[in-house]
Design a protein around this motif. Structure first.
Motif, PDB file in Angstrom:
ATOM      1  N   TYR A 354     -23.523  34.393  27.804  1.00 23.54           N
ATOM      2  CA  TYR A 354     -22.736  32.751  26.740  1.00 23.54           C
ATOM      3  C   TYR A 354     -21.244  32.542  27.263  1.00 23.54           C
ATOM      4  CZ  TYR A 354     -20.485  32.007  22.450  1.00 23.54           C
ATOM      5  OH  TYR A 354     -19.977  31.784  20.894  1.00 23.54           O
ATOM      6  N   VAL A 355     -21.233  31.736  26.627  1.00 26.14           N
ATOM      7  CA  VAL A 355     -20.266  30.700  27.058  1.00 26.14           C
ATOM      8  C   VAL A 355     -19.661  30.220  25.774  1.00 26.14           C
ATOM      9  CG1 VAL A 355     -18.330  29.670  28.485  1.00 26.14           C
ATOM     10  CG2 VAL A 355     -20.104  31.125  29.340  1.00 26.14           C
ATOM     11  N   ASN A 356     -18.795  30.102  25.760  1.00 20.11           N
ATOM     12  CA  ASN A 356     -18.412  29.739  23.548  1.00 20.11           C
ATOM     13  C   ASN A 356     -18.177  28.564  24.794  1.00 20.11           C
ATOM     14  OD1 ASN A 356     -15.446  28.511  22.310  1.00 20.11           O
ATOM     15  ND2 ASN A 356     -16.960  30.285  20.717  1.00 20.11           N
ATOM     16  N   LEU A 379     -27.904  30.543  30.964  1.00 18.36           N
ATOM     17  CA  LEU A 379     -26.954  30.951  29.437  1.00 18.36           C
ATOM     18  C   LEU A 379     -27.071  30.248  28.583  1.00 18.36           C
ATOM     19  CD1 LEU A 379     -25.634  29.410  32.603  1.00 18.36           C
ATOM     20  CD2 LEU A 379     -23.509  28.519  31.285  1.00 18.36           C
ATOM     21  N   LYS A 380     -25.945  30.504  27.034  1.00 15.33           N
ATOM     22  CA  LYS A 380     -25.928  30.427  26.061  1.00 15.33           C
ATOM     23  C   LYS A 380     -24.961  30.035  25.628  1.00 15.33           C
ATOM     24  CE  LYS A 380     -26.103  32.948  21.567  1.00 15.33           C
ATOM     25  NZ  LYS A 380     -25.880  33.945  21.051  1.00 15.33           N
ATOM     26  N   PHE A 381     -24.718  28.871  25.606  1.00 12.92           N
ATOM     27  CA  PHE A 381     -23.683  28.137  24.382  1.00 12.92           C
ATOM     28  C   PHE A 381     -23.596  28.635  23.055  1.00 12.92           C
ATOM     29  CE2 PHE A 381     -24.099  23.743  27.129  1.00 12.92           C
ATOM     30  CZ  PHE A 381     -24.437  24.366  28.987  1.00 12.92           C
ATOM     31  N   GLY A 382     -22.354  28.925  22.930  1.00 16.39           N
ATOM     32  CA  GLY A 382     -22.129  29.470  21.248  1.00 16.39           C
ATOM     33  C   GLY A 382     -21.307  28.104  21.177  1.00 16.39           C
ATOM     34  N   PHE A 383     -21.444  27.870  19.624  1.00 11.02           N
ATOM     35  CA  PHE A 383     -20.164  27.670  18.415  1.00 11.02           C
ATOM     36  C   PHE A 383     -19.529  25.918  19.176  1.00 11.02           C
ATOM     37  CE2 PHE A 383     -19.098  31.419  17.549  1.00 11.02           C
ATOM     38  CZ  PHE A 383     -19.286  31.645  15.615  1.00 11.02           C
ATOM     39  N   VAL A 384     -21.465  24.977  19.856  1.00 10.42           N
ATOM     40  CA  VAL A 384     -20.669  23.821  20.021  1.00 10.42           C
ATOM     41  C   VAL A 384     -20.807  22.792  18.773  1.00 10.42           C
ATOM     42  CG1 VAL A 384     -22.753  24.028  22.201  1.00 10.42           C
ATOM     43  CG2 VAL A 384     -23.232  23.365  20.030  1.00 10.42           C
ATOM     44  N   ASP A 385     -20.349  21.386  19.131  1.00  7.22           N
ATOM     45  CA  ASP A 385     -20.163  20.795  18.665  1.00  7.22           C
ATOM     46  C   ASP A 385     -21.344  19.687  18.426  1.00  7.22           C
ATOM     47  OD1 ASP A 385     -19.741  18.140  16.858  1.00  7.22           O
ATOM     48  OD2 ASP A 385     -18.002  17.513  18.298  1.00  7.22           O
ATOM     49  N   GLY A 386     -22.146  20.187  17.232  1.00  6.19           N
ATOM     50  CA  GLY A 386     -23.604  19.302  17.455  1.00  6.19           C
ATOM     51  C   GLY A 386     -23.727  17.897  16.295  1.00  6.19           C
ATOM     52  N   LEU A 387     -22.115  18.053  16.265  1.00  5.87           N
ATOM     53  CA  LEU A 387     -21.847  17.035  14.138  1.00  5.87           C
ATOM     54  C   LEU A 387     -21.182  15.793  14.765  1.00  5.87           C
ATOM     55  CD1 LEU A 387     -20.421  20.018  12.323  1.00  5.87           C
ATOM     56  CD2 LEU A 387     -22.799  19.466  12.977  1.00  5.87           C
TER      57      LEU A 387
END
Length: 620
Positions: A354-356, A379-387
């Motif tokens: 996981y990488v924030n 990898l797992k992406f965390g707290f991405v900006d999909g907005l």
């Protein structure tokens, strides 16, 4: 023209594109109405310039209107594109292909549509409206070709609307929220894509595909009664020459389970990078590890024993994830990562890290070759900006970089799919869902298959209970709101090529092999899928096949469910053995084995919030 190479034939694919299809995409008798019909001729879109010189459309299904005349266009700087419109040219072609998809709900996807392209002029802006009509679906997007001015401008808002022909109920939600059934005329909040609506006779899903450089869009109540409009989440959209908006899609069925046929529509609207899915992309199940060397080793042993393919080190393996001082190139002392990765390779188990967003934005180009050197699998992406446009554009480029470096990928938090897994098939799953870590109720669980899953795979993060008292009393803010049998069944009902099965707890605390046996056997990708029974928010039953074995998951909402399941998916003339996993009276799992024939009537009796999982195998 038929393009068919040996490479395509090996994967049962063929492609027929490029010629004008005047029989199915034609101008209607009235000169200024343009029409496109589906291949089966049952779905139709009409486009015209109305008396106010606005470009508008309507949709038909089986000669019945689905949408009345609805708006098209957008505001580009100060220009209202879609008003004062002149249609200069129309072109049309048909497309027919079949492509292998080993990472899906069905291993072959049919992609057939008729396309109409209108070259338009609106004030000083020239643009194109591209429309594709599938059996049961319409999709359209706007394209900005080269303008007289080099700087194309900024899209301030979109004028696309959906004028419903009747009073509909929409299952309103945002990102990871619960669902609130609301009549469209009473809609006060926005609703995310994909949005599902029904008037009791028609079931509609309004969606989005191929968003790689736009902003997040939502649905709001339109100005007209019983209508919906598109609004931007919180920013505008900068454009360049050749800019394409995402596809806007409308699909219609006469039953809730009929919507399932459109769950691969976003994939069909995206372009593949390669004609085949690379062999290094492996689907599978994962267990999340505690943040220690021994925790990782224990998880690998558990994964190997239970036919899992991955373990994951989640947030914290390189320090506090939101701190800029935490470095995703450095492992905390509690984890001997080389030892864990090497042990995993010996056991055939991959390690996902996981990488924030903080670490991703700072060091993505550095960590990708480094993790390759380490032997990391994904990898797992965390707290991405999909907005925002900036965030979504960055994500699309990051997905490509991860693909180019040979990692599988899971994106978490507010990001929802728009079909980009077709372009970059390493993107196995994503969140954008209120998952099991939030302990949603059975109503939520029986709404999801007809709503969020219409966009594609979702990582539900199953939190199956174990015997550790700390786990039960502390890691659940509230007790699990559904039965264990429902959790087993949902692993079939919910589709994700990468399934997080045991999200909380230590693997050594899962001591009842009989209870978790189904998780060991259930696959994550399928040769064939069929929805058997379904009512939104009430019940759902899904059958999926891998090889000659069928897996059936059935789930009850907040009320008891008694009925029968059709077995038409079984091959006639064959005998079958069914292994059934039910809830018992003590809060555990009961297992029984029975014989089955395709002509049998299979009774189902589930308590509210319960579920049943079945494995059906051919008898020798």
């Amino acid at each position: 023209m038929i393009a068919c190479s040996c490479r395509y034939r090996l994967f049962f694919s063929f492609l027929i594109i490029g010629w004008t299809f005047s029989q199915s995409v034609t101008a209607a008798p009235k000169p200024n109405i343009y029409q496109a019909n589906s291949p089966d001729t049952k779905t139709r879109i009409d486009i015209t310039v109305n008396d106010q010189k606005e470009l508008v459309y309507r949709m038909w299904q089986a000669d019945e209107p689905v949408l009345n005349w609805s708006g098209l266009g957008f505001q580009l700087d100060a220009v209202s594109v879609g008003q004062a419109v002149v249609v200069k040219k129309q072109t049309a072609h048909t497309h027919k292909e079949q492509f292998a998809w080993p990472l899906g709900e069905n291993d072959v996807i049919q992609n057939e549509y008729n396309e109409l392209k209108l070259d338009c002029q609106s004030g000083s802006v020239s643009y194109q409206l591209i429309v594709r009509v599938f059996n049961g679906s319409v999709a359209f997007r706007y394209v900005l070709p080269k303008q007289k001015e080099e700087n194309v401008g900024v899209i301030r808002q979109e004028y696309t609307t959906f004028a419903l022909t009747d009073a509909y109920t929409i299952y309103q939600y945002n990102e990871e929220s619960v669902f609130t059934p609301t009549t469209v005329s009473d809609l006060q909040k926005s609703c995310d894509f994909p949005a599902t609506l029904t008037n009791g006779r028609f079931f509609l899903t309004i969606g989005e595909a191929d968003n790689r450089e736009y902003t997040k869009s939502v649905l709001t109540a339109g100005k007209a009664n019983n209508s919906l409009a598109i609004a931007f989440h919180n920013d505008s959209v900068k454009t360049t020459t050749g800019f394409q908006t995402p596809w806007r899609t409308i699909s219609v069925a006469t039953s809730a389970i009929g919507l399932h046929q459109f769950s691969d529509l976003p994939l069909r609207l995206c372009t593949p990078t390669s004609p085949t899915v690379p062999a290094w992309i492996k689907p599978g199940k994962l267990i999340r590890s505690g943040l220690s060397t021994q925790g990782g080793l224990n998880c690998i042993d558990f994964a190997a024993k239970h036919d899992f393919q991955y373990i994951m080190f989640d947030a914290g393996w390189y320090g506090a994830e939101f701190r800029t001082t935490s470095d995703p190139t450095q492992v905390i002392p509690a984890i001997d990562l080389p030892k864990v990765i090497q042990y995993g390779k010996e056991k055939g188990i991959g390690v996902i890290l996981y990488v924030n967003r903080v670490g991703l934005r700072a060091k993505l180009d550095e960590i990708l070759p480094l993790y390759k050197k380490w032997g990391v699998a994904g990898l797992k992406f965390g707290f991405v900006d999909g907005l925002t446009q900036e965030g979504i554009t960055w994500l699309a480029s990051a997905i490509k970089k991860v693909y180019d470096h040979g990692f599988i990928l899971d994106i978490h938090d507010n990001y929802k799919p728009t079909g980009l897994s077709r372009t970059y098939p390493n993107l196995l799953t994503q969140e954008g869902i209120r998952g099991n870590e939030n302990n949603p109720d059975a109503f939520h669980n029986t709404v999801l298959p007809f709503t969020r899953f219409m966009a594609g795979a979702a990582d539900y993060t199953f939190c199956y209970p174990n015997t550790n008292r700390y786990f039960t009393d502390n890691l659940y803010k509230t007790k699990l709101q559904v039965s264990k049998g429902q959790q087993l069944a949902l692993s079939v009902v919910y589709f994700s090529p990468l399934q997080a099965i045991f999200w909380y707890g230590n693997p050594t605390d899962y001591n009842d092999e009989g209870e978790i046996e189904f998780f060991k056997r259930v696959p994550t990708v399928w040769n064939e899928s069929q929805y058997l029974v379904g009512e939104i928010g009430k019940v759902v039953s899904v059958a999926r096949r891998q090889g000659s074995t069928w897996y059936v998951g059935s789930v009850a909402g907040l009320s008891d469910w008694t009925g029968t399941l059709p077995l038409h998916f079984l091959s006639s003339g064959k005998q079958y053995k069914a292994t059934i996993y039910d809830d018992d009276a003590a809060g555990g799992i009961r297992k029984q084995v029975i014989d089955l024939k395709p002509t049998d009537s299979f009774p189902i009796s589930l308590k509210a919030k319960g579920g049943q999982a079945i494995i059906i195998e051919e008898k020798n």
